[in-house]
Design a protein around this motif. Structure first.
Motif, mmCIF file in Angstrom:
data_model
loop_
_atom_site.group_PDB
_atom_site.id
_atom_site.type_symbol
_atom_site.label_atom_id
_atom_site.label_comp_id
_atom_site.label_asym_id
_atom_site.label_seq_id
_atom_site.Cartn_x
_atom_site.Cartn_y
_atom_site.Cartn_z
ATOM 1 N N ALA A 174 0.828 -1.204 0.000
ATOM 2 C CA ALA A 174 0.000 0.000 0.000
ATOM 3 C C ALA A 174 0.862 1.253 0.000
ATOM 4 C CB ALA A 174 -0.936 -0.009 1.203
ATOM 5 N N TYR A 175 1.963 1.222 0.739
ATOM 6 C CA TYR A 175 2.865 2.377 0.764
ATOM 7 C C TYR A 175 3.514 2.591 -0.605
ATOM 8 C CZ TYR A 175 6.851 5.331 1.767
ATOM 9 O OH TYR A 175 7.781 6.350 1.737
ATOM 10 N N LEU A 176 3.981 1.520 -1.224
ATOM 11 C CA LEU A 176 4.622 1.657 -2.532
ATOM 12 C C LEU A 176 3.657 2.219 -3.571
ATOM 13 C CD1 LEU A 176 6.730 -1.641 -2.765
ATOM 14 C CD2 LEU A 176 7.502 0.656 -2.138
ATOM 15 N N ALA A 177 2.370 1.906 -3.425
ATOM 16 C CA ALA A 177 1.378 2.409 -4.376
ATOM 17 C C ALA A 177 1.263 3.928 -4.329
ATOM 18 C CB ALA A 177 0.019 1.775 -4.100
ATOM 19 N N ARG A 178 1.723 4.548 -3.232
ATOM 20 C CA ARG A 178 1.660 6.004 -3.104
ATOM 21 C C ARG A 178 2.837 6.699 -3.786
ATOM 22 N NH1 ARG A 178 0.443 6.876 3.378
ATOM 23 N NH2 ARG A 178 -1.389 5.498 3.558
ATOM 24 N N LEU A 179 3.893 5.948 -4.111
ATOM 25 C CA LEU A 179 5.119 6.550 -4.632
ATOM 26 C C LEU A 179 5.058 6.699 -6.138
ATOM 27 C CD1 LEU A 179 7.806 4.631 -2.520
ATOM 28 C CD2 LEU A 179 6.530 6.705 -1.936
ATOM 29 N N ALA A 180 5.701 7.739 -6.647
ATOM 30 C CA ALA A 180 5.715 7.984 -8.086
ATOM 31 C C ALA A 180 6.560 6.950 -8.823
ATOM 32 C CB ALA A 180 6.249 9.391 -8.360
ATOM 33 N N ALA A 181 7.678 6.573 -8.238
ATOM 34 C CA ALA A 181 8.573 5.593 -8.888
ATOM 35 C C ALA A 181 9.033 4.581 -7.840
ATOM 36 C CB ALA A 181 9.764 6.295 -9.522
ATOM 37 N N PRO A 182 8.142 3.684 -7.441
ATOM 38 C CA PRO A 182 8.481 2.769 -6.348
ATOM 39 C C PRO A 182 9.442 1.671 -6.798
ATOM 40 C CG PRO A 182 6.361 2.186 -7.262
ATOM 41 C CD PRO A 182 6.782 3.457 -7.952
ATOM 42 N N PRO A 183 10.226 1.142 -5.867
ATOM 43 C CA PRO A 183 11.026 -0.041 -6.189
ATOM 44 C C PRO A 183 10.115 -1.257 -6.336
ATOM 45 C CG PRO A 183 11.194 0.446 -3.852
ATOM 46 C CD PRO A 183 10.416 1.575 -4.469
ATOM 47 N N ALA A 184 10.622 -2.293 -6.985
ATOM 48 C CA ALA A 184 9.869 -3.539 -7.099
ATOM 49 C C ALA A 184 9.838 -4.232 -5.746
ATOM 50 C CB ALA A 184 10.520 -4.444 -8.143
ATOM 51 N N LEU A 185 8.755 -4.920 -5.484
ATOM 52 C CA LEU A 185 8.586 -5.668 -4.235
ATOM 53 C C LEU A 185 8.676 -7.158 -4.535
ATOM 54 C CD1 LEU A 185 7.826 -6.032 -1.244
ATOM 55 C CD2 LEU A 185 5.422 -5.714 -1.901
ATOM 56 N N VAL A 186 9.552 -7.837 -3.814
ATOM 57 C CA VAL A 186 9.692 -9.285 -3.941
ATOM 58 C C VAL A 186 9.458 -9.902 -2.566
ATOM 59 C CG1 VAL A 186 11.218 -11.215 -4.500
ATOM 60 C CG2 VAL A 186 11.345 -9.088 -5.827
ATOM 61 N N ALA A 187 8.477 -10.791 -2.456
ATOM 62 C CA ALA A 187 8.228 -11.519 -1.217
ATOM 63 C C ALA A 187 9.034 -12.818 -1.246
ATOM 64 C CB ALA A 187 6.742 -11.817 -1.059
ATOM 65 N N VAL A 188 9.709 -13.107 -0.140
ATOM 66 C CA VAL A 188 10.510 -14.323 -0.044
ATOM 67 C C VAL A 188 10.054 -15.103 1.179
ATOM 68 C CG1 VAL A 188 12.817 -15.307 0.260
ATOM 69 C CG2 VAL A 188 12.492 -13.298 -1.205
ATOM 70 N N THR A 189 9.729 -16.367 0.971
ATOM 71 C CA THR A 189 9.331 -17.256 2.061
ATOM 72 C C THR A 189 10.429 -18.288 2.274
ATOM 73 O OG1 THR A 189 6.999 -17.004 1.469
ATOM 74 C CG2 THR A 189 7.579 -18.886 2.866
#
Length: 454
Positions: A46-61
């Motif tokens: 949700a926070y990244l959605a607010r940014l103009a040029a967000p970094p990519a998000l990778v989930a690691v389990t």
């Protein structure tokens, strides 16, 4: 106080707004499938959605493969991530399980696997879901073991292996608030049964801590963290001003500095002992205080934390004592030698002599060039320090010190923080790095300060 239903959900801007993301193209979120890490994932997305040029998000389990259902839990996280457009990967712990200390081994494996995954994703930032409840439990456990510096609790960020930051944005957020985030999104979570198993200390404390106790422990942690940072600042200033490397492996400290403000001087001495001796823990506090008193009284000679400490007219000198020095094979993968140097083979192959592989071991007694001895360094101590420095050996023959050899990469490290550097300790870690010629640690990923807003 428990978060009530009418209270607003945690604000992603407040949780992540001070996280320095500029220049980072990717961020890894460690997601186990438990409530805390799943809420972290949703809030950060949700926070990244607010940014103009967000970094990519990778989930690691990380699948520790300790329970029959762990694979299914990882698959559930993968499905959730796919539904929300988040990249996901599962990494498994496949190493042989130890006969004892399973939880500690699993934790070490988790850190290593997450750091490896971060490297593969091209980032130095891993977010984890540690909460205020985890903080209170940790402080309670450390209080039961005598307190000390550990009462500062979990650091808001920890540098792993000198290369990856593990960041904990939820340390000021209660677990119950995170469950409400999941409920608001209709997301189910898995509770690890070990969290309720009284065989584990944390589970017992979790069951015993009531709301007033949690609030008290969190206050203790904030106060202890502030005290730790303050003491670290003064000790780092002392080291910068009064300590110098006067020969390979030989440190000199101005005796007047160690005779100054007692708490600062003792802490600085503990730090210097750990670096000189290559220890991953600071020297015992009571024994260091006793040593400081001896040093203040006049000339003396003592050993503590594998370091030899000599008070002479010229100053207080610290060097590695001549015992227990290891011999390790030289390979392409870096190895930490004696807690003081990170060493690896630079060339693809160092040809063996008579079938003997190259090893790293202590140099031993050799003449020390006058140019290597700084002003005020006693020659006898310089020779003793040099004897404990790493050298390249092959076929029982010493080929000389590793320092300066084209075939070997040899970099000093600061013993207490080779593997984990809590953000609390960035100041003294940087001061000691400057002292011994190690790479200075990178800046904290929290903008302007070392911890997120509470």
């Amino acid at each position: 106080m428990l978060t009530r239903a009418h209270e607003p959900l945690p604000d992603p801007g407040r949780l992540f707004g001070d996280l320095h993301l500029a220049g980072r193209t990717t961020v890894v979120a460690a997601v186990s499938g438990g409530g805390d890490s799943l809420a972290l994932l949703l809030l950060f997305q949700a926070y990244l959605a607010r940014l103009a040029a967000p970094p990519a998000l990778v989930a690691v389990t990380v699948d520790h493969r300790l329970r029959p259902g762990s694979g299914a839990e990882a698959e559930a996280v993968a499905r959730l991530c796919a539904a929300r457009g988040i990249a996901h990967r599962t990494v498994a712990w496949r190493a042989r399980r130890p006969a004892s200390g399973l939880q500690a081994a699993a934790r070490a494996a988790r850190h290593a696997l997450l750091a490896e995954a971060a490297g593969a994703a091209g980032t130095d930032l891993v977010l984890t879901g540690h909460t205020a409840d985890d903080q209170a439990e940790t402080v309670a456990m450390r209080a039961g073991r005598g307190g000390g510096r550990g009462m500062a609790g979990i650091a808001p960020a920890t540098l792993y292996d000198g290369r990856v930051w593990f960041v904990r944005p939820l340390l000021g957020t209660r677990r119950v608030a995170l469950r409400r985030v999941l409920q608001a999104h209709g997301v189910a979570w898995h509770d690890d049964p070990s969290n309720r198993d009284p065989a584990f200390e944390r589970a017992r404390l979790r069951a015993a801590l009531d709301e007033p106790a949690i609030a008290a422990r969190l206050t203790e942690a904030r106060q202890a963290a502030a005290a730790r940072r303050g003491l670290n600042r003064s000790a780092a200033a002392l080291i910068d001003a009064a300590a110098a490397r006067v020969a390979p492996g030989l440190l000199r400290v101005d005796p007047a500095a160690l005779a100054g403000e007692a708490e600062t001087a003792v802490h600085a001495l503990r730090l210097l002992l750990a670096v000189a001796g290559g220890r991953d823990q600071l020297a015992d506090l009571a024994r260091t205080r006793a040593l400081a008193a001896r040093l203040a009284a006049g000339p003396c000679r003592a050993t503590l934390s594998r370091a030899l400490v000599v008070r002479r007219r010229e100053g207080v000198f610290l060097l590695r004592e001549a015992r227990g020095l290891p011999a390790v094979p030289l390979g392409a993968d870096p190895v930490v030698w004696d807690g003081r140097y990170r060493i690896a083979r630079r060339e693809a192959e160092i040809p063996p002599a008579g079938g003997d592989a190259a090893t790293i071991a202590a140099l031993g007694r050799v003449p020390v060039p006058a140019a290597a001895i700084g002003d005020g360094a006693p020659a006898a101590l310089a020779r003793a320090a040099m004897a404990a420095e790493p050298a390249l050996w092959r076929g029982g023959v010493c080929l000389g010190p590793t320092a300066g050899r084209a075939a070997v990469a040899c970099t000093p490290v600061t013993g207490p923080w080779v593997r984990h550097l809590p953000a609390f300790d960035l100041g003294p870690a940087a001061a000691l790095a400057r002292l011994v010629g190690a790479p200075e640690p990178p800046a904290s990923p929290w903008r302007g300060h070392i911890e997120p807003l509470a």
